[in-house]
Design a protein around this motif. Sequence first.
Motif, PDB file in Angstrom:
ATOM      1  N   GLU A   1       9.573  -2.998   3.233  1.00  0.00           N
ATOM      2  CA  GLU A   1       9.459  -3.662   1.939  1.00  0.00           C
ATOM      3  C   GLU A   1      10.338  -4.905   1.828  1.00  0.00           C
ATOM      4  N   ASP A   2      11.597  -4.780   2.196  1.00  0.00           N
ATOM      5  CA  ASP A   2      12.515  -5.911   2.041  1.00  0.00           C
ATOM      6  C   ASP A   2      12.125  -7.069   2.952  1.00  0.00           C
ATOM      7  N   GLU A   3      11.753  -6.758   4.204  1.00  0.00           N
ATOM      8  CA  GLU A   3      11.421  -7.837   5.138  1.00  0.00           C
ATOM      9  C   GLU A   3      10.029  -8.410   4.860  1.00  0.00           C
ATOM     10  N   LYS A   4       9.108  -7.569   4.401  1.00  0.00           N
ATOM     11  CA  LYS A   4       7.785  -8.083   4.045  1.00  0.00           C
ATOM     12  C   LYS A   4       7.889  -9.071   2.879  1.00  0.00           C
ATOM     13  N   GLU A   5       8.795  -8.795   1.968  1.00  0.00           N
ATOM     14  CA  GLU A   5       9.006  -9.694   0.830  1.00  0.00           C
ATOM     15  C   GLU A   5       9.425 -11.085   1.293  1.00  0.00           C
TER      16      GLU A   5
ATOM     17  N   SER B   1       6.909 -14.133   0.286  1.00  0.00           N
ATOM     18  CA  SER B   1       7.502 -15.187  -0.550  1.00  0.00           C
ATOM     19  C   SER B   1       7.504 -16.542   0.147  1.00  0.00           C
ATOM     20  N   GLY B   2       7.210 -16.551   1.452  1.00  0.00           N
ATOM     21  CA  GLY B   2       7.217 -17.794   2.208  1.00  0.00           C
ATOM     22  C   GLY B   2       8.576 -18.189   2.727  1.00  0.00           C
ATOM     23  N   GLU B   3       9.577 -17.318   2.466  1.00  0.00           N
ATOM     24  CA  GLU B   3      10.929 -17.637   2.921  1.00  0.00           C
ATOM     25  C   GLU B   3      11.033 -17.577   4.441  1.00  0.00           C
ATOM     26  N   ARG B   4      10.289 -16.643   5.047  1.00  0.00           N
ATOM     27  CA  ARG B   4      10.286 -16.511   6.502  1.00  0.00           C
ATOM     28  C   ARG B   4       8.855 -16.532   7.027  1.00  0.00           C
ATOM     29  N   ASP B   5       8.698 -17.094   8.216  1.00  0.00           N
ATOM     30  CA  ASP B   5       7.372 -17.270   8.813  1.00  0.00           C
ATOM     31  C   ASP B   5       7.261 -16.432  10.087  1.00  0.00           C
ATOM     32  N   PRO B   6       6.305 -15.482  10.143  1.00  0.00           N
ATOM     33  CA  PRO B   6       6.132 -14.650  11.340  1.00  0.00           C
ATOM     34  C   PRO B   6       5.801 -15.462  12.593  1.00  0.00           C
ATOM     35  N   ASN B   7       5.319 -16.669  12.431  1.00  0.00           N
ATOM     36  CA  ASN B   7       4.951 -17.509  13.565  1.00  0.00           C
ATOM     37  C   ASN B   7       6.116 -18.332  14.102  1.00  0.00           C
ATOM     38  N   LYS B   8       7.264 -18.216  13.475  1.00  0.00           N
ATOM     39  CA  LYS B   8       8.446 -18.952  13.917  1.00  0.00           C
ATOM     40  C   LYS B   8       9.423 -17.979  14.582  1.00  0.00           C
ATOM     41  N   SER B   9       9.728 -18.235  15.835  1.00  0.00           N
ATOM     42  CA  SER B   9      10.602 -17.332  16.582  1.00  0.00           C
ATOM     43  C   SER B   9      11.995 -17.235  15.957  1.00  0.00           C
ATOM     44  N   GLU B  10      12.446 -18.315  15.330  1.00  0.00           N
ATOM     45  CA  GLU B  10      13.784 -18.295  14.734  1.00  0.00           C
ATOM     46  C   GLU B  10      13.862 -17.381  13.511  1.00  0.00           C
ATOM     47  N   ASP B  11      12.712 -16.993  12.959  1.00  0.00           N
ATOM     48  CA  ASP B  11      12.694 -16.116  11.788  1.00  0.00           C
ATOM     49  C   ASP B  11      12.563 -14.646  12.166  1.00  0.00           C
ATOM     50  N   TYR B  12      12.347 -14.374  13.437  1.00  0.00           N
ATOM     51  CA  TYR B  12      12.079 -12.995  13.846  1.00  0.00           C
ATOM     52  C   TYR B  12      13.240 -12.060  13.539  1.00  0.00           C
ATOM     53  N   SER B  13      14.459 -12.531  13.688  1.00  0.00           N
ATOM     54  CA  SER B  13      15.613 -11.668  13.450  1.00  0.00           C
ATOM     55  C   SER B  13      15.706 -11.204  11.998  1.00  0.00           C
ATOM     56  N   TYR B  14      15.029 -11.916  11.091  1.00  0.00           N
ATOM     57  CA  TYR B  14      15.055 -11.557   9.677  1.00  0.00           C
ATOM     58  C   TYR B  14      13.905 -10.616   9.301  1.00  0.00           C
ATOM     59  N   ILE B  15      12.816 -10.649  10.047  1.00  0.00           N
ATOM     60  CA  ILE B  15      11.628  -9.879   9.678  1.00  0.00           C
ATOM     61  C   ILE B  15      11.081  -9.053  10.844  1.00  0.00           C
ATOM     62  N   GLY B  16      11.841  -8.931  11.901  1.00  0.00           N
ATOM     63  CA  GLY B  16      11.373  -8.257  13.104  1.00  0.00           C
ATOM     64  C   GLY B  16      11.058  -6.787  12.914  1.00  0.00           C
ATOM     65  N   HIS B  17      11.816  -6.089  12.052  1.00  0.00           N
ATOM     66  CA  HIS B  17      11.540  -4.671  11.820  1.00  0.00           C
ATOM     67  C   HIS B  17      10.161  -4.494  11.196  1.00  0.00           C
ATOM     68  N   TYR B  18       9.862  -5.329  10.232  1.00  0.00           N
ATOM     69  CA  TYR B  18       8.556  -5.271   9.569  1.00  0.00           C
ATOM     70  C   TYR B  18       7.432  -5.574  10.555  1.00  0.00           C
ATOM     71  N   LEU B  19       7.616  -6.588  11.372  1.00  0.00           N
ATOM     72  CA  LEU B  19       6.587  -6.956  12.346  1.00  0.00           C
ATOM     73  C   LEU B  19       6.381  -5.843  13.372  1.00  0.00           C
ATOM     74  N   ASN B  20       7.447  -5.182  13.780  1.00  0.00           N
ATOM     75  CA  ASN B  20       7.316  -4.071  14.717  1.00  0.00           C
ATOM     76  C   ASN B  20       6.526  -2.918  14.095  1.00  0.00           C
ATOM     77  N   MET B  21       6.823  -2.613  12.838  1.00  0.00           N
ATOM     78  CA  MET B  21       6.154  -1.492  12.174  1.00  0.00           C
ATOM     79  C   MET B  21       4.660  -1.735  11.993  1.00  0.00           C
TER      80      MET B  21
END
Length: 251
Positions: free
Chosen positions: A195-199, A203-223
């Motif tokens: 929930e927190d990382e999907k938000e 919200s557009g704060e982080r982009d799944p297509n940007k490698s530099e953002d993975y550390s912020y949303i990687g758990h969500y992407l893995n799930m």
Amino acid sequence: MNFNLLKTFFLLKFSVVVSLAFMACSESSSQVTIVVPDEKDDVSSSSSEKIVASSSSKIVDVSSSSVELSVSSSSEKAIESSSSTESSSSMPSSSAAVSSSSAGNSFFVENWREACLDKINEYRATEGLEPLTLAPEAKQTCTDKEAADDLASNKAHGHFGDCGEGAQNSGPNFSTSWRKTAIEVSDAYLKMMWEDEKELVTSGERDPNKSEDYSYIGHYLNMKGNYKTVACGIALTEDGKKGWFNVNFFR
């Protein structure tokens, strides 16, 4: 013998003796004696920590010892020796021997792994993703060991890949005063991971297509990733006060 000549002879001899004595004292005062303990002397310090893993409440005994001795003279010298535990994906190993422990640990409630799986699939279903299944028992046990090794080394993902996983989510150093059971721990962490990382993504704060953002949303992407099976593992310190939560995803 002339008395004056004899007196002069004794004075000269006394001066020589005094000079030699002074030189000997000067030389000995500049010397440095270094004493190194024998092997039998107790100069080592050691620490041992037992980790309780969640698979049938097994105990992982991880111990390490190190010794450092420094001596100095005109040029400083140091003697250092150490032995550390080696990581291994096999169980048991010489560095992390597994043995039975007290059964019935109330923290590891029955079917907590299934509850962990159900929660992951519940989140995946909100995006129309196929459900995962539990990985084989060997993968579950291996994930427990990874959690125990990470807890012992205090390093997240420090043993990633030991179980052949393609991705890993980690909840490090949680306190059991925060969550009382394994289900409470997995529910709380999975909620944050999804929930927190999907938000951050929606919200557009982080982009799944940007490698530099993975550390912020990687758990969500893995799930939500294209995996088939999952293993949930938890390890606790022997006193039961601190723990480590790992989730491994397999293709």
